[in-house]
Write a protein that holds these residues in place. Structure first.
Motif, PDB file in Angstrom:
ATOM      1  N   THR A   1       0.736  -1.142  -0.041  1.00 39.01           N
ATOM      2  CA  THR A   1       0.113  -0.147   0.176  1.00 39.01           C
ATOM      3  C   THR A   1       0.929   1.256   0.009  1.00 39.01           C
TER       4      THR A   1
ATOM      5  N   PHE B   1      -5.580   5.445  -3.894  1.00 40.64           N
ATOM      6  CA  PHE B   1      -4.914   4.108  -4.116  1.00 40.64           C
ATOM      7  C   PHE B   1      -5.797   3.243  -4.664  1.00 40.64           C
TER       8      PHE B   1
ATOM      9  N   CYS C   1      -0.953   7.960  -0.781  1.00 40.33           N
ATOM     10  CA  CYS C   1      -1.017   9.002  -1.973  1.00 40.33           C
ATOM     11  C   CYS C   1      -1.275  10.401  -1.581  1.00 40.33           C
TER      12      CYS C   1
ATOM     13  N   ASN D   1       3.678   8.469  -5.827  1.00 38.30           N
ATOM     14  CA  ASN D   1       2.741   8.963  -4.772  1.00 38.30           C
ATOM     15  C   ASN D   1       2.186  10.198  -4.962  1.00 38.30           C
TER      16      ASN D   1
ATOM     17  N   CYS E   1      -1.078   4.765  -7.247  1.00 42.13           N
ATOM     18  CA  CYS E   1      -1.864   6.026  -7.116  1.00 42.13           C
ATOM     19  C   CYS E   1      -2.450   6.542  -8.093  1.00 42.13           C
TER      20      CYS E   1
END
Length: 199
Positions: free
Chosen positions: A32, A41, A35, A56, A46
Motif C-alpha cells: 500500500t 490508491f 497517495c 505517490n 496511486c
C-alpha cells in the motif's frame, strides 16, 4: 460409481474456488502506498488528481497556463503621503482616489489595463473592489514575477500611480492555489487574484 463422480465434481469445485481465491490479485499482494495531494490508491498504484504525478502523486506538473479571472483589491493607500490623491478637489470625499488596476510582465509591458474604475474609493472599511478580467488573462511563462499596479484615475491630469507589488504566477511547490494573494505592508497593497489552471 455415482458417489465417486460426485466426489470428483466436489473436489473440482473446491479446487477451482481455492485457486481462484489464492490467485495473486493486485489488491492482496501489493504494498500500500500513501497517495499525496488527494490521490487515491487503486489497483496497487496511486491515481493522481489533475496537476500531480509520480509514484505517490508528490510531483506537480507545470501547467500550460495560469489563468487570472478576477482581481479583488482589498488594501491600497488612501492618501498620497498624507495628501488627498485628488488634492485639487476641495470636497474631501470627492478627493478620494478613483481606483483601477493594471498588470505588467517582468519587462514592464502592460498585459492588462482595467477599462473601469471605482469612484471615490476608500480602503480599510471592509469594502472590496472587484475587477473581472474579460477576457481572462492567460499567463504561460513563470520564471519571472508579474506586477499588480493600483492607479487613481484622473480626468483633468495624468493618472496617479498609487502602489505596486510583484507576484509569481506559479512555483513548483505552490499546490495550485485558487487565489494568489499579492500583499505588502510597506507598499500598502493587498490584492487577491482568482486563478485557474490548464495542463
Amino acid at each position: 460409481m455415482r458417489n465417486q463422480i460426485f466426489r470428483l465434481m466436489l473436489l473440482s469445485i473446491l479446487t477451482s474456488t481455492y485457486l481462484g481465491c489464492s490467485s495473486d490479485s493486485d489488491s492482496e499482494n501489493c504494498e500500500t502506498i500513501t497517495c499525496l495531494n488527494g490521490g487515491t490508491f487503486v489497483g496497487c498504484e496511486c491515481e493522481c488528481p489533475q496537476g500531480y504525478t509520480g509514484n505517490n502523486c508528490s510531483n506537480q506538473i507545470t501547467p500550460i497556463k495560469v489563468i487570472i479571472n478576477k482581481a479583488i483589491v482589498k488594501v491600497f493607500p488612501n492618501t498620497d503621503n498624507g495628501e488627498f490623491w485628488d488634492a485639487a478637489i476641495p470636497d474631501a470625499e470627492a478627493a478620494l482616489p478613483d481606483v483601477y488596476i493594471t498588470l505588467q510582465d517582468s519587462d514592464l509591458n502592460v498585459i492588462y489595463d482595467s477599462p473601469t474604475f471605482y469612484e471615490n474609493a476608500i480602503s480599510g472599511e471592509g469594502t472590496f473592489f472587484e475587477f473581472t478580467l474579460t477576457p481572462s488573462l492567460e499567463l504561460t511563462t513563470y520564471e519571472n514575477p508579474f506586477l499588480v499596479n493600483i492607479w487613481d484615475y484622473d480626468t483633468t491630469s495624468e493618472d496617479d500611480f498609487m502602489t505596486s507589488f510583484g507576484f509569481f504566477a506559479y512555483t513548483s511547490n505552490n499546490n495550485f492555489p485558487d487565489v494568489i494573494t499579492v500583499v505588502s505592508q510597506s507598499e500598502e497593497i493587498l490584492v487577491d487574484l482568482e486563478v485557474t489552471y490548464e495542463w
